[in-house]
Every structure is written in structure tokens, then in C-alpha cells.
Design a protein around this motif. Structure first.
Motif, short mmCIF file in Angstrom:
data_model
loop_
_atom_site.label_atom_id
_atom_site.label_comp_id
_atom_site.label_asym_id
_atom_site.label_seq_id
_atom_site.Cartn_x
_atom_site.Cartn_y
_atom_site.Cartn_z
N VAL A 5 32.39 -22.30 -33.68
CA VAL A 5 32.27 -22.81 -32.11
C VAL A 5 30.29 -22.04 -32.09
O VAL A 5 29.81 -22.91 -30.68
N TYR A 6 29.79 -21.87 -32.38
CA TYR A 6 28.38 -21.62 -32.05
C TYR A 6 27.50 -22.17 -32.60
O TYR A 6 26.60 -21.95 -31.62
N ILE A 7 27.93 -23.42 -33.68
CA ILE A 7 26.78 -23.94 -33.52
C ILE A 7 27.01 -25.27 -32.44
O ILE A 7 25.95 -26.11 -32.15
N VAL A 8 27.92 -25.29 -32.67
CA VAL A 8 28.75 -27.03 -31.41
C VAL A 8 27.97 -26.25 -29.56
O VAL A 8 27.06 -27.19 -30.13
N SER A 9 28.27 -24.51 -29.60
CA SER A 9 27.35 -24.10 -28.85
C SER A 9 26.19 -24.51 -28.26
O SER A 9 25.63 -25.05 -27.26
N THR A 10 25.57 -23.74 -29.64
CA THR A 10 24.14 -24.07 -29.28
C THR A 10 23.57 -25.04 -29.86
O THR A 10 22.00 -25.92 -28.86
N VAL A 11 24.10 -26.27 -30.40
CA VAL A 11 23.65 -27.84 -29.83
C VAL A 11 23.90 -28.31 -28.95
O VAL A 11 22.51 -29.38 -28.78
N THR A 12 25.38 -28.47 -27.98
CA THR A 12 25.54 -28.64 -27.08
C THR A 12 24.44 -27.78 -26.38
O THR A 12 23.39 -28.95 -25.11
N GLY A 13 24.42 -26.60 -25.76
CA GLY A 13 23.12 -26.13 -25.02
C GLY A 13 21.43 -26.96 -25.23
O GLY A 13 20.29 -27.15 -24.33
#
Length: 139
Positions: A5-13
Motif C-alpha cells: 500500500v505504501y509503495i502504490v500510494s508513493t508511486v501514484t503520488g
């Protein structure tokens, strides 16, 4: 799960921020206001029309209405400032020598040989006393 979740949210941001800044770059950088608009720059004094870096070339460029004169400066071994496009004398004088490796009197000797063949002063030099005076190498 938490790391994903952290990686997906960071990449999306990152992707969304990049897209926003790509569309609106002035959010970070203001547009540059041009204070001087130059439409015509004479490279080496207009080298295509006259011999490069000669007073004839620079005067001709001013006469035809150039906005800016461009020239390159180099230091000789004894810290004299000379105007030459190349750091090496091979193209202009036919001598494979770097300007920075020559003392000024050696440099003048090499340029005088070229001047005798061409018939016009080739290289303009500026004195090291920073007075803004110029002198041409002549025969």
C-alpha cells in the motif's frame, strides 16, 4: 500488505505530481522575463562574411545592424588575454599549438606568420591591464 500500500500510494503520488507539474510548470518556476531581445548575433564577428575575430568583421556586423557580437577569449601562458574561437591554433594558423601553452610573444609570432599569408589581421587581442583597449595583430 502494508508495504505494498505504501509503495502504490508513493508511486501514484509521484505520477500525479509529475503530471501536474508537467502541465503547470509555473507552480514551481516563474516565467523568465526577457530584458534584452536579440534577433541577430554575429558569431566571431560574422565569420561567414569576413575573416573571423577581425575588426573588419566586427565593424561590418555593427554596420548591418547586429544586436550582439560574440567572441571567445583565451589566456596565454603568461596570462595575456587573446581572442580566438579555438583553443588551438591549428585551424587558423596551421600550427598545432594550444594558446594556453604559449607565452604571448610566441603566440604573436605564430599569428604573424598566418597574417602574412592572409593579408588581414586574424586575431584581436585585449591587453591584460583590463583597460578595455584592443589591439590587432598586424604585419
Amino acid at each position: 500488505m502494508c508495504a505494498a500500500v505504501y509503495i502504490v500510494s508513493t508511486v501514484t503520488g509521484y505520477v500525479l505530481t509529475s503530471a501536474l507539474l508537467l502541465k503547470c510548470p509555473t507552480l514551481l518556476h516563474w516565467r523568465k522575463r526577457e530584458r534584452f531581445l536579440s534577433r541577430h548575433i554575429s558569431h566571431r564577428g560574422g565569420a561567414a562574411e569576413n575573416l573571423e575575430n577581425t575588426m573588419t568583421a566586427f565593424k561590418h556586423a555593427v554596420d548591418i545592424g547586429t544586436d550582439m557580437l560574440e567572441l571567445d577569449c583565451h589566456l596565454t601562458k603568461d596570462e595575456q588575454v587573446v581572442v580566438s574561437h579555438d583553443a588551438n591554433l591549428k585551424r587558423v594558423c596551421g600550427v598545432d599549438a594550444k594558446i594556453s601553452d604559449l607565452a604571448y610573444h610566441e603566440y604573436i609570432g605564430r599569428v604573424l606568420i598566418a597574417v602574412q599569408h592572409i593579408g588581414e589581421p586574424v586575431i584581436l587581442w585585449v591587453s591584460s591591464n583590463h583597460t578595455g583597449n584592443y589591439h590587432q595583430v598586424q604585419e
